[in-house]
Design a protein around this motif. Structure first.
Motif, mmCIF file in Angstrom:
data_model
loop_
_atom_site.group_PDB
_atom_site.id
_atom_site.type_symbol
_atom_site.label_atom_id
_atom_site.label_comp_id
_atom_site.label_asym_id
_atom_site.label_seq_id
_atom_site.Cartn_x
_atom_site.Cartn_y
_atom_site.Cartn_z
ATOM 1 N N LEU A 119 0.822 -1.201 0.554
ATOM 2 C CA LEU A 119 -0.274 -0.015 0.322
ATOM 3 C C LEU A 119 0.632 1.227 -0.246
ATOM 4 C CD1 LEU A 119 -2.700 -0.910 2.177
ATOM 5 C CD2 LEU A 119 -2.828 -0.096 0.043
ATOM 6 N N GLN A 207 -11.860 1.555 -6.035
ATOM 7 C CA GLN A 207 -10.843 1.026 -5.169
ATOM 8 C C GLN A 207 -10.189 2.090 -4.320
ATOM 9 O OE1 GLN A 207 -7.891 -2.283 -5.382
ATOM 10 N NE2 GLN A 207 -7.008 -0.633 -6.454
ATOM 11 N N PRO B 13 -8.357 2.230 9.236
ATOM 12 C CA PRO B 13 -7.183 3.291 9.595
ATOM 13 C C PRO B 13 -6.356 2.267 8.744
ATOM 14 C CG PRO B 13 -7.857 1.892 10.893
ATOM 15 C CD PRO B 13 -9.147 1.471 10.288
ATOM 16 N N ASP B 16 -5.400 1.510 3.268
ATOM 17 C CA ASP B 16 -6.130 0.237 2.068
ATOM 18 C C ASP B 16 -7.410 1.481 2.249
ATOM 19 O OD1 ASP B 16 -8.760 -1.817 2.605
ATOM 20 O OD2 ASP B 16 -7.769 -1.777 4.392
ATOM 21 N N GLY B 17 -8.089 0.931 0.552
ATOM 22 C CA GLY B 17 -9.304 2.211 0.588
ATOM 23 C C GLY B 17 -10.645 0.882 0.646
ATOM 24 N N HIS B 18 -10.086 0.162 0.247
ATOM 25 C CA HIS B 18 -11.096 -0.589 0.278
ATOM 26 C C HIS B 18 -12.483 -0.554 1.277
ATOM 27 C CE1 HIS B 18 -7.722 -3.004 -1.783
ATOM 28 N NE2 HIS B 18 -8.990 -3.091 -2.511
ATOM 29 N N ASP B 19 -13.628 0.189 0.485
ATOM 30 C CA ASP B 19 -14.564 0.627 2.278
ATOM 31 C C ASP B 19 -15.774 -0.106 1.886
ATOM 32 O OD1 ASP B 19 -15.248 1.472 -0.748
ATOM 33 O OD2 ASP B 19 -15.079 3.244 -0.293
ATOM 34 N N ARG B 20 -15.963 -1.190 0.574
ATOM 35 C CA ARG B 20 -17.170 -1.741 0.022
ATOM 36 C C ARG B 20 -17.604 -2.264 2.211
ATOM 37 N NH1 ARG B 20 -18.527 -7.089 -3.515
ATOM 38 N NH2 ARG B 20 -20.144 -7.674 -2.704
ATOM 39 N N LYS B 23 -18.829 1.022 4.458
ATOM 40 C CA LYS B 23 -20.442 1.390 4.344
ATOM 41 C C LYS B 23 -21.114 -0.009 4.352
ATOM 42 C CE LYS B 23 -18.653 4.821 1.554
ATOM 43 N NZ LYS B 23 -18.409 5.505 0.142
ATOM 44 N N VAL B 24 -20.893 -1.050 3.929
ATOM 45 C CA VAL B 24 -22.374 -2.206 4.338
ATOM 46 C C VAL B 24 -22.674 -1.877 5.977
ATOM 47 C CG1 VAL B 24 -23.381 -4.114 3.912
ATOM 48 C CG2 VAL B 24 -22.099 -2.899 2.224
ATOM 49 N N ALA B 26 -21.948 0.303 8.008
ATOM 50 C CA ALA B 26 -22.252 1.328 8.511
ATOM 51 C C ALA B 26 -23.938 1.590 8.194
ATOM 52 C CB ALA B 26 -21.334 3.044 7.183
ATOM 53 N N TYR B 38 -19.922 8.394 10.342
ATOM 54 C CA TYR B 38 -18.569 7.368 9.463
ATOM 55 C C TYR B 38 -17.545 8.442 8.581
ATOM 56 C CZ TYR B 38 -16.796 5.263 4.968
ATOM 57 O OH TYR B 38 -16.117 4.707 3.499
ATOM 58 N N THR B 39 -15.830 7.791 9.517
ATOM 59 C CA THR B 39 -14.711 9.217 9.062
ATOM 60 C C THR B 39 -14.118 8.627 7.793
ATOM 61 O OG1 THR B 39 -13.536 7.353 10.887
ATOM 62 C CG2 THR B 39 -14.725 9.040 11.657
ATOM 63 N N GLY B 40 -14.085 7.529 6.939
ATOM 64 C CA GLY B 40 -13.865 7.804 5.656
ATOM 65 C C GLY B 40 -12.389 7.026 5.594
ATOM 66 N N ILE B 41 -12.061 6.908 4.347
ATOM 67 C CA ILE B 41 -10.712 5.840 4.722
ATOM 68 C C ILE B 41 -9.274 6.860 4.908
ATOM 69 C CG2 ILE B 41 -11.572 4.887 2.757
ATOM 70 C CD1 ILE B 41 -9.908 6.188 0.590
ATOM 71 N N ARG B 42 -8.680 5.945 5.076
ATOM 72 C CA ARG B 42 -6.659 6.475 5.074
ATOM 73 C C ARG B 42 -7.008 7.454 5.997
ATOM 74 N NH1 ARG B 42 -5.185 8.651 -0.503
ATOM 75 N NH2 ARG B 42 -6.690 7.642 -1.813
ATOM 76 N N LEU B 65 -8.079 -4.048 5.712
ATOM 77 C CA LEU B 65 -7.984 -5.901 4.720
ATOM 78 C C LEU B 65 -6.583 -5.655 4.728
ATOM 79 C CD1 LEU B 65 -10.849 -4.118 4.248
ATOM 80 C CD2 LEU B 65 -10.855 -5.941 2.753
ATOM 81 N N LEU C 98 -23.850 10.021 9.112
ATOM 82 C CA LEU C 98 -23.192 10.760 9.940
ATOM 83 C C LEU C 98 -21.812 11.274 8.528
ATOM 84 C CD1 LEU C 98 -24.655 11.725 14.277
ATOM 85 C CD2 LEU C 98 -25.252 12.413 11.729
ATOM 86 N N VAL C 102 -15.610 13.182 6.613
ATOM 87 C CA VAL C 102 -15.003 12.896 5.983
ATOM 88 C C VAL C 102 -13.973 13.903 5.561
ATOM 89 C CG1 VAL C 102 -15.099 12.077 3.266
ATOM 90 C CG2 VAL C 102 -15.740 10.760 4.943
#
Lengths: 559, 143, 341
Positions: A119, A207, B13, B16-20, B23-24, B26, B38-42, B65, C98, C102
């Motif tokens: 990564l 991705q 954390p 890795d950007g695999h957010d499937r 999100k499911v 959440a 939801y705070t998102g990726i990275r 992941l 929420l 982000v």
């Protein structure tokens, strides 16, 4: 394709059959579900007949293999001439460890290389960057400088073998490292064959391994396409990828439509740069997922070839038949692997691989049974490779071309998926094209919705996943997992520091200035990046300059 | 506390950007009646713990992941402890080898969920750990 | 150390700068009526210093990004910033997603910024039920500028006009032919217009459309038409405020300084005219109404047997009684009954 009167007779016979024979059977044994759908939710009829493909014109819609519209295959003899490339995606830890894995795979009969990067590399960070904490070597091999690439490729016959590299945002830099490593061994760049994934649009869509905003990202992609057209006749500068779109939870039709829409967007961007379509289109390649629903996957591949051929010839005016042909690599669907009863994954992978072959893939990666748990062990990788070899040599499916062509079901499904893909193209056009649709979250929301629906179906047992929501066992099966070199990180960081200490740092600074200058004035970035890589500028340094120049991209949360 | 809502932070954390999956999960938690931040990726461990503190969450769900869990989770657990937040229920989802599960639990992670987990299992787990009789959406429908 | 339950202890911890105690106080006012009252009572004397800025606009205009960029500018100018980001509660499950944090990751690690995501929890006006109480807490804790990002969906964004001192309406090109604020009916509540994503195609068109629209009805805008909907009379301000239209590219921070300047000018305008006083009265009036409504409703419910509401709902559902009569019957029944619980 069929005589009209005959179709009418068939239709009448089917109606009669539904009303009598079927009704009698249903009275005694109702069907298992009210409606039957593919894994993507596509409704499927009880029986397909010539009536379902009555409008099909054989020569217009199917044709001959190796000829327009290529529905039956991109090559005239297909697997009778040459089997697909067995290309196992591999990479972990240090360059030394991955180099050993490559040699092992080649010794076991693999016919092409495929490099997985970790990564930090995928995000353009050096191994010792603070952002890279904990990620070294986990999802692939760490390559921070030309030195790592030299070790990674040591002893690999780069003039004979083709190499695929799964790298996107930093694709130009990693490709430059490959080119310089080969040239230092006396292999000219014109002789090098392979692929860089370099498909940034699907990163925004699925991705999420993007770095820059879409505009400079697209400029970098076009720089590489232009460079390949001029200097690397055997290289595919992009692998337009549906794999990750599907892994993110899309349906098969979404994968098909979004991937091809991305492809058209790259074509248009290259045309805008002033490139002649036939100078670059033959080197565009594709990468699809091959999922569980056997016939849906095969239909997807056939529809993809037909749509691409038609659009390239009719819409974009390509003259060279090689510009019309869609050639693709396939990978079995990682998201179908289960952590529960992992041995079952061997079977899933085998069936998915068979669908890829029946769909006419040019290159194939088969997943290892342990990948829902960790990076694949040598044993697991070997079984995955052997799966391909068994399909190639034992099943007989390679004896004839497109053996499912003419199946009422497969042809009907191919037509349906094609027309649904066009529905999506119209929606994307209405949003202003792929990039505006990305900025509005269109793809992201479509995919999130499909992923959620699928999970709800599994939760509710409307879909059975063996070992997950049915046939569950409490005693876990034990399979041996890969052990990585515990000293790998230290060795990698030590090597990186040594590179920074022993190189000519004035040379590096000068090269980085040139990268910055090209970023600003819009000239092709590949040339200054090659110089910077040759001076042992690190990945993080080169990408750092581009980060400063282009800025970084962030997307809102779309559900 | 009649109107008390259960708040859950869902974070990814690492790189890795695999957010499937995140999100499911959440969405499923939202549909079960939780308030999901939801705070998102990275996300860095520091950012996750800060968000958990400001949002006063009852639960933190981490999705990893990439295999970096043994570097990232211990750091998050340490930061939580430093802030006196070790009473927050922490769950980890993603690709986690069996042998790492006891190590994560020893750090205070209460639940580990691999690929193939049903969302209802996660919801049930949270309800059980927090001592809820039913999931919040059911409770709301009944009140 | 785990957090104590007592409100007083939480307040003193929060006033010492304990971020978690502050966060817990917010949960208390979000969750519970009686304790919320206690918090407001204790903190009210310490409030009145913050300037409250509402940011509203259609989805996709970049509200969160603008809030993020504004917070950065305020931090450079030395102000402490509280952010309240509101998203809708699902009417089906009572849950919420929420996701505004982000876009605010630039602010991570800055102790001078406090971000809280709130769900509307049944409130329909684009704000969360307890927004005013949360503003009050942040005000009392020394956050000098409080940015409220509204839900930004649908027609009902006007509550922000009563909760904030300065309302920013955000537009962006490419969301359709019309100016979104008109569709949403929030044109009149704007003190400042921002055309975000100004580097995009169509930004000039959006800008011109706004100018034309304001040119057509400047007097209404200057007179703050929103007050007419709250109040019956529309008192003339001593000096008119003309809402500026500003362009930003919030992702790059471009134009955001000017937005913050405009907010500060508006703040000065409110301070030096009667307008500020008048708005504060409207704000307090609305808050009092809300508290009264809540208190009266719960007092009413306390006097009714638990099942009575369900019974009446059944009667209305079966059309045997109309809702007005049903409500009157419930009130009458409550007035004749002693407290049952």
């Amino acid at each position: 394709m069929y005589d009209k009167e005959e179709v009418t007779r068939v239709r009448e016979a089917k109606e009669r059959w539904e009303e009598t024979t079927v009704q009698q059977a249903l009275a005694r044994f109702p069907e298992r579900y009210e409606t039957f759908t593919t894994v993507s939710g596509q409704p499927i009829r009880r029986l397909y007949t010539p009536d379902d493909v009555a409008d099909m014109d054989y020569l217009r819609d199917l044709g001959m293999p190796g000829e327009y519209p290529f529905t039956r295959g991109p090559y005239p003899t297909m697997y009778r001439g040459r089997l697909w490339t067995m290309r196992m995606f591999a990479g972990f830890g240090t360059a030394e460890e991955t180099n050993r894995r490559f040699k092992y795979l080649l010794a076991e009969g693999e016919t092409g290389l495929s490099i997985a990067f970790d990564l930090p590399t995928l995000y353009g960070y050096d191994t010792d960057a603070p952002e890279a904490e904990g990620e070294f070597g986990k999802c692939g091999v760490a390559v921070s400088s030309l030195r790592d690439m030299e070790i990674l490729l040591d002893g690999i016959p780069l003039d004979k073998i083709t190499t695929s590299m799964t790298i996107n945002s930093p694709a130009a830099v990693i490709w430059a490292m490959y080119i310089i490593a080969a040239e230092k061994r006396g292999i000219p760049r014109r002789q090098l064959g392979g692929t860089i994934q370099n498909d940034i649009l699907k990163e925004y869509i699925a991705q999420k391994e993007y770095i820059f905003p879409p505009e400079p990202s697209m400029r970098l992609v076009v720089d590489t396409i232009e460079f390949a057209a001029n200097e690397m006749p055997r290289w595919h500068p992009i692998s337009i990828s549906g794999y990750h779109i599907r892994e993110a939870g899309s349906t098969a039709v979404q994968e098909l439509a979004f991937t091809l829409a991305d492809g058209f967007t790259y074509v248009e961007a290259a045309l805008e740069r002033g490139l002649d379509i036939d100078s670059f289109a033959p080197r565009l390649s594709f990468f699809f997922n091959v999922h569980n629903d056997f016939f849906e996957e095969i239909a997807k591949f056939r529809a993809a070839r037909r749509i691409w051929a038609r659009e390239m010839r009719e819409k974009y005016g390509a003259k060279n038949p090689r510009s019309w042909t869609l050639r693709f690599h396939a990978q079995t669907a990682g998201c179908t692997l289960t952590a529960q009863q992992p041995e079952n994954n061997v079977v899933r992978v085998a069936i998915q691989a068979l669908a890829a072959v029946l769909g006419g893939a040019q290159s194939l990666h088969t997943n290892s049974m342990d990948e829902a748990l960790a990076l694949p062990s040598e044993l697991a990788v070997r079984i995955a490779l052997r799966t391909q070899q068994i399909i190639a040599h034992e099943t007989g499916v390679t004896n004839t071309i497109d053996p499912l062509g003419g199946s009422f079901y497969v042809e009907s499904l191919t037509n349906t998926m094609e027309s649904q893909a066009y529905d999506y193209f119209r929606k994307i056009d209405a949003l202003g094209g792929v990039i505006p649709a990305i900025e509005k979250g269109f793809f992201q929301q479509e995919i999130a919705e499909a992923a959620f629906q699928y999970q709800m179906e599994v939760d509710a047992k409307r879909r059975i996943i063996v070992g997950v929501n049915e046939y569950v066992e409490d005693t876990p099966m034990e399979i041996p997992l890969l052990e990585m070199d515990p000293q790998g990180y230290e060795r990698q960081v030590a090597r990186l520091r040594e590179v920074r200490r022993t190189r000519d740092n004035r040379e590096v600074l000068k090269a980085l200035r040139e990268v910055r200058r090209a970023a600003r004035n819009g000239t092709n970035l590949m040339y200054p990046i090659l110089d910077a890589v040759a001076a042992y500028a690190t990945l993080g340094e080169i990408m750092g300059v581009l980060r400063e120049e282009f800025g970084e991209w962030e997307e809102p949360a779309w559900f | 506390m009649a109107n008390r809502k259960i708040r859950v932070l869902v974070a990814k954390p690492g790189l890795d950007g695999h957010d499937r999956g995140a999100k499911v999960v959440a969405r499923a938690l939202r549909d079960a009646g939780f308030e999901v931040i939801y705070t998102g990726i990275r996300q860095t461990p520091e950012a996750i713990v800060e968000a958990a503190a400001q949002e006063d969450v009852d639960v933190i769900g981490l999705s990893i992941l990439s295999g970096a869990h043994m570097a990232l989770v211990p750091k998050i657990m340490r930061l939580l402890k430093e802030r006196g937040m070790d009473d927050v229920l922490v769950l980890v989802g993603g690709i986690i080898p069996d042998e790492d599960v006891p190590k994560l639990k020893a750090l205070g992670v209460k639940g580990v969920f691999g690929p193939g987990t049903l969302t209802q299992d996660i919801i049930d787990f949270i309800c059980r750990e927090l001592g809820l009789e039913t999931m919040p959406a059911m409770a709301a429908a009944q009140s | 150390m785990h957090l104590p339950d007592a409100v007083d202890t939480l307040i003193s911890l929060a006033r010492e700068g304990d971020m978690r105690a502050l966060a817990r106080l917010i949960s208390v006012v979000e969750n519970d009526g009686t304790q919320a009252r206690q918090v407001v009572e204790r903190l009210f004397p310490h409030t009145g210093r913050a300037h409250i800025v509402g940011i509203t606009g259609a989805p996709g205009t970049g509200k969160s990004t603008l809030v993020n960029a504004m917070a950065r500018v305020y931090r450079q100018r030395g102000h402490r910033v509280g952010i309240i980001a509101i998203d809708p509660t699902s009417p089906f499950s009572g849950g919420a997603l929420l996701g505004d944090r982000v876009r605010m990751r630039d602010l991570v690690g800055d102790p001078g910024v406090f971000i809280r995501s709130m769900a509307t929890r049944g409130s329909l006006g684009g704000l969360a039920h307890a927004t005013d109480d949360v503003v009050l807490i942040l005000d009392a804790m020394g956050y000098e500028r409080i940015l409220i990002e509204t839900v930004g969906v649908g027609q009902a964004e006007v509550d922000i006009a009563a909760s904030a001192h300065t309302v920013i309406v955000v537009e962006a090109p490419g969301l359709g032919d019309d100016v979104q604020a008109i569709k949403a009916g929030v044109l009149e509540i704007a003190d400042i217009f921002v055309v975000n994503k100004a580097d995009r195609e169509g930004a000039d068109r959006t800008f011109l459309a706004l100018q034309t629209m304001l040119g057509l009805g400047p007097r209404r805008v200057q007179h703050h038409g929103r007050t007419m909907t709250v109040h019956e009379e529309a008192p003339a301000p001593d000096r008119a405020w003309t809402p500026p239209i500003l362009k930003t590219v919030a992702t790059r921070g471009e134009g955001v300084d000017a937005v913050v300047d405009a907010v500060e000018q508006h703040r000065e305008h409110l301070r030096t005219t009667h307008e500020g006083q008048r708005r504060e009265e409207i704000r307090i009036r609305r808050e009092l109404y809300r508290i009264l409504q809540d208190a009266l409703l719960s007092r009413l419910m306390e006097r009714l047997p638990p099942s009575s509401l369900d019974e009446v709902i059944q009667q209305v559902t079966s059309r045997s009684v109309d809702p007005y009569t049903a409500a009157q019957q419930l009130i009458a029944r409550a007035e004749t009954q002693p407290v049952t619980r």
